[in-house]
Design a protein around this motif. Structure first.
Motif: not given
Length: 251
Positions: A216-238
């Motif tokens: 099973l995933a730890d919730p923190d592992e999902i949260a790390q993906a959320v952080a990236w998608l909320c950040s400008d580092r994922s600027s070309f992802v939509t």
């Protein structure tokens, strides 16, 4: 990664939402926490503040448009903007056969998972359109949004709908500099799943059967993906369906 951003999180009182609150705050975001359990939210907000972060509480139910509007207003009134959002509140049932399922289970599953995201998108996008910087929205989807997982049929239908709402919103508001993505989340050690496993012990083995990473995933592992998608580092992802599922969708 998120310094200067204000991020609204729904379903923030436990599980993936609570983990996201801590991770996003640690990355520099001011977080606005929304869920029905106000006392739990206050405890998490106090923890974040004690660690030097910024957090506000906007208790409410995502099925209520008025509650969602109030949470969005809390972000703007308290921190001056709404730069990103994590629409994570969800509800599901075990795999009761469709013909035996009660209407109330169907209604609640669709209300929380679909109407909840719908309410959030409408009010979040209105604020983001007024900002030159636009914004980034992340919706919590599921592997059940791509195939039948053994979860209840309404949950599978609801998560397919979340994927559809995500893609439609991304297409409609890309010109307004608003990005919208959905996480295809695999089985995660949340309060809801752990309770289900206690009731049906074989569920854990079933949850892991398809995954490449047999855990099973730890919730923190999902949260790390959320952080990236909320950040400008994922600027070309939509408009993307981003798998965070231990390889479940790869096989």
């Amino acid at each position: 990664m998120l310094s200067g951003k204000t991020i609204m999180i729904t379903g923030a009182s436990s599980g993936i939402g609570a983990a996201a609150a801590r991770v996003l705050a640690a990355e520099g975001a001011a977080v606005v926490l929304m869920a029905r359990r106000a006392e739990r939210l206050r405890t998490i907000a106090a923890e974040i503040t004690a660690a030097g972060g910024r957090a506000a509480v906007a208790a409410g139910d995502v099925t209520s448009a008025a509650d969602v509007e109030r949470a969005v207003a809390t972000a703007v009134d308290t921190f001056g903007s709404l730069d990103a959002a994590f629409n994570n509140a969800g509800w599901g049932t075990l795999g009761t056969p469709l013909h035996l399922m009660d209407d109330t289970d169907f209604d609640r599953t669709m209300d929380v998972n679909v109407r909840g995201v719908w309410n959030c998108l409408r009010h979040q996008i209105r604020v983001m359109l007024a900002q030159p910087s636009g914004g980034s929205i992340v919706n919590t989807g599921s592997t059940a949004g791509s195939f039948a997982t053994g979860a209840g049929a309404p949950y599978v239908a609801a998560k397919h709908a979340v994927t559809g709402l995500t893609k439609a919103a991304a297409a409609e508001y890309g010109a307004g500099n608003i990005r919208v993505n959905v996480l295809m989340v695999g089985s995660t050690r949340t309060e809801l799943l752990e309770q289900a496993i206690r009731e049906v012990p074989q569920l854990e083995e079933h949850s892991l059967a398809r995954a490449i990473q047999k855990r099973l995933a730890d919730p923190d592992e999902i949260a790390q993906a959320v952080a990236w998608l909320c950040s400008d580092r994922s600027s070309f992802v939509t408009g993307a369906v981003v798998p965070v599922d231990g390889g479940c969708s790869a096989v």
